[in-house]
Design a protein around this motif. Structure first.
Motif, PDB file in Angstrom:
ATOM      1  N   VAL A  34       0.858  -1.176   0.000  1.00 38.88           N
ATOM      2  CA  VAL A  34       0.000   0.000   0.000  1.00 38.88           C
ATOM      3  C   VAL A  34       0.896   1.229   0.000  1.00 38.88           C
ATOM      4  O   VAL A  34       1.713   1.416   0.909  1.00 38.88           O
ATOM      5  N   LEU A  35       0.779   2.025  -1.053  1.00 36.20           N
ATOM      6  CA  LEU A  35       1.484   3.310  -1.102  1.00 36.20           C
ATOM      7  C   LEU A  35       0.580   4.361  -0.484  1.00 36.20           C
ATOM      8  O   LEU A  35      -0.606   4.448  -0.836  1.00 36.20           O
ATOM      9  N   GLU A  36       1.135   5.140   0.412  1.00 38.05           N
ATOM     10  CA  GLU A  36       0.409   6.248   1.032  1.00 38.05           C
ATOM     11  C   GLU A  36       1.048   7.548   0.552  1.00 38.05           C
ATOM     12  O   GLU A  36       2.262   7.699   0.645  1.00 38.05           O
ATOM     13  N   LEU A  37       0.232   8.450   0.019  1.00 40.57           N
ATOM     14  CA  LEU A  37       0.702   9.739  -0.469  1.00 40.57           C
ATOM     15  C   LEU A  37      -0.025  10.834   0.293  1.00 40.57           C
ATOM     16  O   LEU A  37      -1.232  10.713   0.544  1.00 40.57           O
ATOM     17  N   SER A  38       0.694  11.893   0.653  1.00 38.48           N
ATOM     18  CA  SER A  38       0.105  12.987   1.429  1.00 38.48           C
ATOM     19  C   SER A  38       0.485  14.326   0.830  1.00 38.48           C
ATOM     20  O   SER A  38       1.565  14.482   0.256  1.00 38.48           O
TER      21      SER A  38
END
Length: 121
Positions: free
Chosen positions: A36-40
């Motif tokens: 899971v890639l998390e981008l903010s």
């Protein structure tokens, strides 16, 4: 701050050869991994469409993952440095993709339905 995630899947083998020989993970085995890639992004850093990043732009990551990790031996794919644990895999993916995806804030890895490792600098 806004955060988005996208989930990817691959299957691979690995050996955690720094474990005692009696440990089952010291033998070659495999997992059906979930990444899971998390981008903010801050509110004012989003695109004019309101996105942190367009999900479609993560297609390059999927192509890389399929070519580099899927149905591979992670001890070889990761370059033979740190043991290919879920924790090290998460950090390695983060370090590999941070320049390409500057909004990347964390990488989560699952080896089994009940286990997760997260790398968040």
């Amino acid at each position: 701050m806004f955060t988005i995630t996208k989930e990817f899947h691959f299957s691979a083998s690995h050996v955690l050869d720094r474990l005692p020989s009696w440990h089952p993970c010291a033998r070659m085995h495999g997992h059906n991994y979930i990444v899971v890639l998390e981008l903010s992004a801050a509110d004012d850093a989003r695109t004019e469409n309101g996105f942190v990043r367009d999900y479609r732009e993560l297609g390059a990551f999927k192509e890389w993952m399929d070519a580099t990790l899927d149905h591979r031996h992670l001890n070889e794919s990761m370059g033979g440095g740190a043991p290919p644990s879920a924790e090290n895999l998460a950090k390695w993916i983060f370090d590999t993709w941070r320049a390409e995806i500057p909004e990347l804030s964390a990488v989560r890895i699952s080896e089994t339905p009940k286990t997760w490792a997260i790398y968040r600098p």
